[in-house]
Design an enzyme around this catalytic site. Structure first.
Site, PDB file in Angstrom:
ATOM      1  N   THR A 172       0.829  -1.217   0.000  1.00  0.00           N
ATOM      2  CA  THR A 172       0.000   0.000   0.000  1.00  0.00           C
ATOM      3  C   THR A 172       0.860   1.264   0.000  1.00  0.00           C
ATOM      4  OG1 THR A 172      -1.427  -1.271   1.491  1.00  0.00           O
ATOM      5  CG2 THR A 172      -2.021   1.035   1.119  1.00  0.00           C
ATOM      6  N   HIS A 177      -8.660  -0.333   1.537  1.00  0.00           N
ATOM      7  CA  HIS A 177      -8.485  -1.785   1.703  1.00  0.00           C
ATOM      8  C   HIS A 177      -9.821  -2.486   1.435  1.00  0.00           C
ATOM      9  CE1 HIS A 177      -4.459  -1.532   3.168  1.00  0.00           C
ATOM     10  NE2 HIS A 177      -4.728  -1.152   4.403  1.00  0.00           N
ATOM     11  N   TYR A 217       3.311  -7.228  -6.344  1.00  0.00           N
ATOM     12  CA  TYR A 217       4.456  -6.648  -5.618  1.00  0.00           C
ATOM     13  C   TYR A 217       5.767  -7.169  -6.219  1.00  0.00           C
ATOM     14  CZ  TYR A 217       7.262  -5.525  -1.378  1.00  0.00           C
ATOM     15  OH  TYR A 217       8.186  -5.044  -0.486  1.00  0.00           O
ATOM     16  N   ARG A 227       9.568  -2.197   6.983  1.00  0.00           N
ATOM     17  CA  ARG A 227      10.250  -3.247   7.734  1.00  0.00           C
ATOM     18  C   ARG A 227      11.422  -3.728   6.885  1.00  0.00           C
ATOM     19  NH1 ARG A 227      10.081  -8.840   8.654  1.00  0.00           N
ATOM     20  NH2 ARG A 227       8.836  -9.059   6.756  1.00  0.00           N
TER      21      ARG A 227
END
Ligand code: PAP
Length: 335
Positions: free
Chosen positions: A82, A142, A232, A300
């Site tokens: 996102t 979402h 992705y 992350r």
């Protein structure tokens, strides 16, 4: 969910909004419920596990939102990319307005530039905030495709959706890390195994994950001018090609002059994990503006295949098996 907790002055809203609030308040207690991974309840709404707050956002959308033909909706199941897609679409659409050395993405997190639809539609308790955003509106959601009203999804409305999916093994690991970090300290830690079982059963924010992905996949096949479907892993592998594809889909392809100036390359560089995670604004590690999540929580590792460091071979096999079953005869796969 108590309306008054969020909107103490709900009775001052127009009658139509009050009615939607009341319908939502009456509906929620009748729906199947479960605990969220970090806080709050999730309700099973039209087949998806969603918070009461976001269900109300979806209901407000149905009853009151006025879409525009220029609206662009960045859609994802959580943890599929996102933040990245918000940054890419924002910089593609606004490429003529900003210098890359002094770009808004260097001063604000993508979620502040591309607001979260089912949340901001509540701002002030009515759609007035979202109605006031100048065109072209860039929104993020979402919500599953099936929860959008036909006035946004039928072929006659020109509003467009850009969706990104991701390998469910990486999605689960990313979600588990995120939820573990946000979970209130007074609750016991989230066991990887228990959470894994919930994910496999479809019980996660906006889950079942596979149904979410397939809703947008089917829409992209049926209406390729309305829904662009990305992975992705493909964006990681071919970022330049994907950025060009998004620009073309949005009707703003790169000109030869822009290509000569390497604008595509600059967008990819600015939005890369390395660049974004190193902006001071994204290093912020404190909850602010009443937001339960801090900017740094959205960065992350940003890698493909980190699941190998967390899932046992049996877990990976189980998820792959579920994925294979769910995707059978759909023409879609995650490879
Ligand atoms: P959200 O759906 O809750 O808004 P989202 O941005 O999809 O979150 O998920 C964060 C994931 O995207 C993280 O993945 P990880 O846990 O596997 O590391 C985060 O690192 C990754 N991410 C954030 N920004 C980028 C980026 N610019 N490029 C690639 N991956 C990114």
């Amino acid at each position: 969910m108590e309306t008054s907790k969020y909107f103490p002055s709900v009775e001052t809203l127009d009658e139509g909004y009050q009615k939607t609030f009341k319908n939502c308040d009456e509906l929620l207690p009748t729906l199947p419920q479960t605990k969220g991974w970090w806080f709050g309840q999730l309700f099973q709404y039209h087949g998806f596990w969603i918070s009461g707050f976001c269900i109300r956002g979806s209901m407000l959308n149905h009853d009151h939102f006025k879409p525009r033909s220029t609206d662009i909706v960045v859609a994802t199941s959580p943890k599929c990319g996102t933040t990245w897609l918000r940054a890419l679409v924002f910089s593609i659409i606004n490429r003529a307005s900003f210098d890359f050395s002094d770009h808004p993405l260097r001063k604000a997190n993508p979620q502040d530039l591309v607001p979260f639809f089912e949340k901001i539609i509540h701002k002030d308790g009515s759609t007035s905030f979202v109605d006031g955003i100048p065109s072209p509106r860039l929104l993020s959601t979402h919500l599953p495709y099936s929860l959008f009203p036909t006035r946004m999804t039928d072929d006659t409305s020109a509003c467009r959706f850009v969706y990104i999916s991701r390998d469910p093994k990486d999605v689960f690991v990313s979600k588990w890390h995120f939820a573990s970090k946000l979970r209130p300290k007074e609750l016991p830690p989230l066991s990887l195994e228990e959470t894994f079982d919930l994910f496999c059963k479809g019980v996660s924010h906006y889950g079942p994950f596979w149904d979410h992905v397939l809703g947008y996949w089917k829409a992209s096949v049926e209406s390729p001018k309305k829904v662009l479907f990305l992975k992705y892993e493909d964006v990681k592998k071919e970022p330049l090609g994907c950025v060009r594809k998004v620009a073309e889909f949005l009707g703003v392809p790169f000109t030869p002059e822009e290509e000569n100036k390497e604008i595509v390359e600059q967008i990819v560089k600015l939005c890369s994990f390395e660049s974004m995670s190193n902006q001071d604004v994204n290093k912020l590690d404190k909850r602010y503006q009443q937001r339960p999540v801090s900017n740094s929580d959205f960065f992350r590792k940003g890698e493909v295949g980190d699941w190998v460091n967390h899932l046992s071979p049996q877990m990976a096999e189980k998820l792959d098996q579920i994925t294979e079953e769910k995707l059978q005869d759909t023409g879609f796969n995650f490879h």
